[in-house]
Design an enzyme around this catalytic site. Structure first.
Site, short mmCIF file in Angstrom:
data_model
loop_
_atom_site.label_atom_id
_atom_site.label_comp_id
_atom_site.label_asym_id
_atom_site.label_seq_id
_atom_site.Cartn_x
_atom_site.Cartn_y
_atom_site.Cartn_z
CG HIS A 118 -2.05 -1.01 1.07
ND1 HIS A 118 -2.85 -1.38 2.13
CD2 HIS A 118 -2.47 -1.75 0.01
CE1 HIS A 118 -3.71 -2.31 1.73
NE2 HIS A 118 -3.50 -2.55 0.45
N GLY A 122 -2.35 -9.02 12.64
CA GLY A 122 -2.89 -7.68 12.86
C GLY A 122 -3.69 -7.12 11.72
#
Length: 238
Positions: free
Chosen positions: A108, A175
């Protein structure tokens, strides 16, 4: 052993980096359509720059936590024994690198970098970024944007990621919310390939039911404990 590890915002939360999709996450406070889309940037680039400048400053004040350092230790242990850790992160922070991880695929993008919309050069950038700045490569003013993959854009390194997943012996998600694609689909791809899957998270993700193993708790506790088990298994093999 070849491990594919995917990390998300949950691994950096204890370092003071905000998560995005929790009830009190970043997108509950800000409008992502205004701050994390090409259209939002085109409409109000100063607003978008201000948002990422604040996040960049927050990152510069943050430090890696025990989960980050544990993964760096795992990379060393695997490398010493001829194995490999492919660390793919959805995070735009550099806490993995600052903890010692040498090879990180930021699908990202990266907060401490800027990208020129004119010449496409990517440049390290730690200070405020704005419309008055010139691209260090082509010198065009106002052409720089955060080196972030926004909604509607294609994530980076997808071919490399697909190859690494095909070669992996285990897929581990740490996570992540399990709701952001294409990363949320990696566990299904791993299962189709016959690869064992494991989730490490504070709470079950949206796709937790797809994982063979599940370990829950704060990342700074759960990740080092998991790494210890993997390292001991490697040592037992000799």
């Amino acid at each position: 052993m070849r491990l594919f590890v995917l990390t998300g915002a949950g691994i950096s939360a204890e370092s003071g980096m905000g998560t995005f999709r929790d009830t009190d996450g970043i997108w509950s406070q800000f409008d992502p359509m205004k701050l994390a889309t090409p259209e939002g940037f085109a409409q109000d680039p100063a607003l978008v720059h201000d948002f990422y400048n604040a996040r960049r400053q927050n990152l510069l004040e943050a430090s890696p936590n025990a989960a980050h350092t544990a993964l760096a230790r795992l990379e060393d242990a695997l490398t010493q024994r001829g194995g490999d850790l492919y660390l793919c992160t959805q995070n735009i922070d550099d806490l993995h690198e600052r903890a010692g991880s040498r090879h990180v695929a930021h699908m990202h993008g990266e907060l401490r970098k800027a990208r020129c919309m004119s010449c496409h050069a990517v440049t390290a950038w730690d200070g405020p970024l704005g419309l008055a700045d010139n691209c260090p490569s082509c010198q065009k003013q106002g052409s720089l944007r955060p080196h972030i993959v926004w909604f509607g854009e294609i994530p980076l390194y997808m071919d490399d990621i697909a190859h690494a997943l095909e070669e992996a012996d285990m897929f581990v998600s740490i996570g992540t919310s399990g709701s952001v694609y294409p990363a949320a689909g990696f566990v299904s791809e791993a299962r189709d390939l016959g690869i064992r899957t494991s989730e490490i998270n504070l709470d079950p993700s949206d796709n937790a039911y797809l994982f063979d193993e599940r370990h829950y708790g704060p990342a700074s506790d759960a990740v080092p404990a998991w790494v210890d088990r993997i390292v001991k298994a490697l040592e037992a093999r000799g």
